[in-house]
Design a protein around this motif. Sequence first.
Motif, PDB file in Angstrom:
ATOM      1  N   ALA A 478       0.856  -1.187   0.000  1.00  0.00           N
ATOM      2  CA  ALA A 478       0.000   0.000   0.000  1.00  0.00           C
ATOM      3  C   ALA A 478       0.900   1.248   0.000  1.00  0.00           C
ATOM      4  O   ALA A 478       2.014   1.210   0.520  1.00  0.00           O
ATOM      5  N   LEU A 479       0.401   2.285  -0.644  1.00  0.00           N
ATOM      6  CA  LEU A 479       1.184   3.523  -0.709  1.00  0.00           C
ATOM      7  C   LEU A 479       0.859   4.410   0.488  1.00  0.00           C
ATOM      8  O   LEU A 479      -0.241   4.354   1.048  1.00  0.00           O
ATOM      9  N   GLU A 480       1.828   5.248   0.835  1.00  0.00           N
ATOM     10  CA  GLU A 480       1.580   6.163   1.952  1.00  0.00           C
ATOM     11  C   GLU A 480       0.672   7.290   1.453  1.00  0.00           C
ATOM     12  O   GLU A 480       0.934   7.907   0.420  1.00  0.00           O
ATOM     13  N   ILE A 481      -0.387   7.538   2.167  1.00  0.00           N
ATOM     14  CA  ILE A 481      -1.332   8.598   1.800  1.00  0.00           C
ATOM     15  C   ILE A 481      -1.021   9.821   2.672  1.00  0.00           C
ATOM     16  O   ILE A 481      -0.769   9.685   3.874  1.00  0.00           O
ATOM     17  N   LYS A 482      -1.018  10.975   2.034  1.00  0.00           N
ATOM     18  CA  LYS A 482      -0.741  12.206   2.803  1.00  0.00           C
ATOM     19  C   LYS A 482      -2.050  12.695   3.405  1.00  0.00           C
ATOM     20  O   LYS A 482      -3.055  12.815   2.704  1.00  0.00           O
ATOM     21  N   TYR A 483      -1.976  12.984   4.689  1.00  0.00           N
ATOM     22  CA  TYR A 483      -3.174  13.463   5.390  1.00  0.00           C
ATOM     23  C   TYR A 483      -2.882  14.814   6.017  1.00  0.00           C
ATOM     24  O   TYR A 483      -1.742  15.159   6.294  1.00  0.00           O
ATOM     25  N   THR A 484      -3.955  15.552   6.238  1.00  0.00           N
ATOM     26  CA  THR A 484      -3.830  16.763   7.062  1.00  0.00           C
ATOM     27  C   THR A 484      -4.746  16.571   8.257  1.00  0.00           C
ATOM     28  O   THR A 484      -5.817  15.978   8.137  1.00  0.00           O
TER      29      THR A 484
END
Lengths: 691, 351
Positions: A478-484
């Motif tokens: 799985a790819l790292e998802i950018k979150y805020t």
Amino acid sequence: MRILNKLIFLTFSMFAFFSTTFCQERIYIDKKEFKQTEAGFNEAWKNVTKGDFLFYQHREGSYRKATEHYTRALEYNSENAELNLLTGICFLRSWPKEKAAKYIEKACDLKINVHPKAQFLLGRAYQCASEFNKAIIAYNTYKEGLSEKENKEYGNLISNYIEECENGLVLKKIPVRALIDDVDTAINSPFDDYNPVLSSDGNTMLFTSRRGVDGDLISPVDHKYFEDIYSSERDSKVWSKAVNIGNPVNTKWNDAAVALSGDGKKLIIYRGHTEGGDLFAATLEGKKWGYIHDLTNKVNKDDSQESSVCFNADGTKMYFISNKAKDSYGGRDIYLSHLDKKGKRWSKAINLGPVINSEFDEISVYVSPDESTIYFSSNRPKSIGGFDIFKSVYKDSVWSEPVNMGIPINSPVDDIYLKIMPNGRDAYYCSERDGGVGDLDIYHITLLGPEKPLALSNEDDLVAGIAFPDSDPIIDDALEIKYTRMTIVKGTVSDFNTNKPLQANVELVDNASGKIVKETKSDQNTGLYSITLPSGSNYGFSVNADGYMFHSENFNVPAESGYKEIFKDIALQPMTAGSKIILYNTFFETGKSNLRVESYSELNRVALMFTKYPRLVLEISGHTDNRGSVAANKKLSKARADAVRNYLLGQGVSPTSLQSVGYDFKFPVADNKTPEGRQQNRRVEAKIISN
Amino acid sequence: MKKISVLLLLSLIVNLELIAQTDSMATLVVADNQEAELDYNKGVENYKIKSFDKSLENFTSATLKKSNFYQAFYNRGNVQSQLKRYKEAISDYTEVIKIQPSYARAYFSRGMAYFLMKDYKSAMDNFFTASTLDPKVAKYPYYCGVANFQIGDYKLAEKNFTEAIRIKNDYAFAYNDRGSARRNLQNYDGAIADYNLAIKNDPAMAIAFNNLGSVQRITKDYKKAIISYSSAIRLNPTYFIAYNNRGSAYFEMGNLIESISDFEKAISLNAKYAPAYNNIGLLLLKQKKYQEASTQFTKAIELDTNFAEAYGNRGSSKEMLHDFDGACSDWKKAASLGIENADLYLKGCEK
């Protein structure tokens, strides 16, 4: 050709040996010794006497009858050595020879010196039973006991038997692939049945039999019925009951089948009552055999016996057996005669030579249709006992050294008259072996061809990569998802005066960019709203509804801020005199009255009110915390109110619609003792003077 | 692009009230432009729980949102492989290679798809490219060897396995398979040495013991073969192949009692294991129990209709039962199925 003649030839030496042996050395059963009990003795002794009578006739037929009496006597006393020996000898000289060993072995066990030649007889019996090792021991034991004179006389004979046994031991280890089956009780009888001749389709068989009934003539030579020819037809795989082909072919003397033409219409027969035995031809007329004529004097000789004939494919060559004394290599030999071009006369017979013919007897001949292979029976040294079938191949004008056809085709007793059918797989012959109906019987051979490999079946996991395949692919992770991160502001919007829920626009403005980043509406029935504030920014939050002053808040949400929910119930004030709002998103430089650009969004909203409500008059008031002097705060608060008024004027608001006033810290909204309270007290308010 | 308002809760608990009360729990907002990645990650999750159809949808959705999303194509290819849709898988891996030409794993996976389709030549080509792109991965030359083994080029396979061993010197699979290549090259000493190395590196590798036993059986060292097969059976008590092989070693030693016991055990472990029925048939044939033997061969044929040896052997039992037409019919069938020494069987049947 007659079996009786055959027997004379095949066992001539042995017969002579036996004759001298047993004529001179009778085997006496001592009556007292034999008697055990009164009961049954008389009957048993009668059988002994009858057996003896038949035995000393020294005829094959009488030996067989003697076994019947001796075996009955053995029922009374089975422990008499001489009786056992005589029974064994009878079997050895009749049928089945394989049974002799049991009796002779017992005789030797019961009385070690039962007879001077007992070990020789035991050797013969073992040999006939295919027990070659035991036979060799017995022969050697016998040979060692011979006097010099006896050794001279019989030594070679014993050595020949030992050699046969050694051949048997070799051939037993490499059996040929053939199935041997007794043809059928419809054909075979308890008497001698032999020399089958077949039509080329294999469905008609004529053969010679010495079967008979009481009253028929019996040969004085061997005490058996004279020969007659019988025939049988095969339907599918079943042979019909054999029938005597009758007159004129069969006479009261010896009449034997020798060969049958391919079309089954011409039968070569042997007649043994004239001129020592000669060949004749009979023709099938309708369903009956007739018109008998001889085969010319080139073949039939006055002074010889001719028997066993085989023609080549076109009938122009005749291979036959003869005991022509002049050019024989010994005993009976195989000869060849050619038919002249007119097809009428046979040439002078030629001996096939010393490779095929030996100093021993060659009897019965069969040549393959292409004449490349000759099969014959012989009692030559390569035999394993009696007559065996040999094979020789004609190549480059030379016959190869004949080879024994091997076990199980050959046995230690006589195996003769082989005929191979055109398919090369089926063959017929006759054998004296045990297992048939009686005496010589006709057997069917299935030549099985080459050995088929016995195919064991095995598997291996030769390749680990196949036994355990890498069929479960390694998928990319799985790819790292950018979150805020975010803060949620939620609450209700209502009318300040009536507390009724209001539907209002809720806007979130990034004060740095001045852009609306989120919008939502409060529910008209409940006034509920919820809006998320992503981390890392300072937000101006405003709530607007027609007929009401907007409400603003400021939220600073640092990037590292944790999750937070802020509950904010907002009461909008109607656009009527006295209503006021705090302009939370109006920012000044610290201690100064210069507006920061982050204030413009909020002030633009104020300016917009004048567009919607042209008669609106607002008081813009500045407020400070209580730090510093009143005068300084008065000045600062007024200057900040003026700065706001000036910005609004710059946005086209009429000067008459705006009043500015500085209230220093006269009207705090929070406790000035805390930084948070002081922060709240530093503010700009807009109050409706009139509308 | 609007901000995505999806709340991703980093806890299994999704009760907002609870979250509101717990400051340590962060509520996150996905940053912009990551819809494709989100679908992709869902695909990965579904793949892990073997929900392949959903996984396929997720990866497809990801590729539609981002046409150069090679990881999504790659993983979709993997899902297709799992579903044995090798052609579709190859198509996806090919797409990956177009986007990312140096992606060794895509070549390897495409090679595996070809391999599973029994297109060993194409498989070998892909494994080879993978090994060229990433020479440190022992698996790539190893599978080159496996493909070459299947092609029948045992010399090349031996070379490939040697290369795999050079990269990873404790590679038990490679030792085993090189042993098999050497066995097929009739280098039995070499094969035995390699199987022993496989066992040294993986003492629990039952197949290496079995293979060792088979080379020992080929070289007629039946006693050692039986010891090796027994080791395989000790490691894997349900290893019916090893039972069948040990039974064969006993058979060849003439120990028919132990032989039948092993063949029967193989069948008890796998009632559909045709070779064991064939071998029991042979045992009966040797005991001249032709009818019973024929029955066993028939069972083997029923289980494997292309079982050439069973046809050949049944023919031999029929021959002894005088059913020559039946024998020839079986031998002709055996020959058509490629039995060794077919001429021997057919001799006489033309009549």
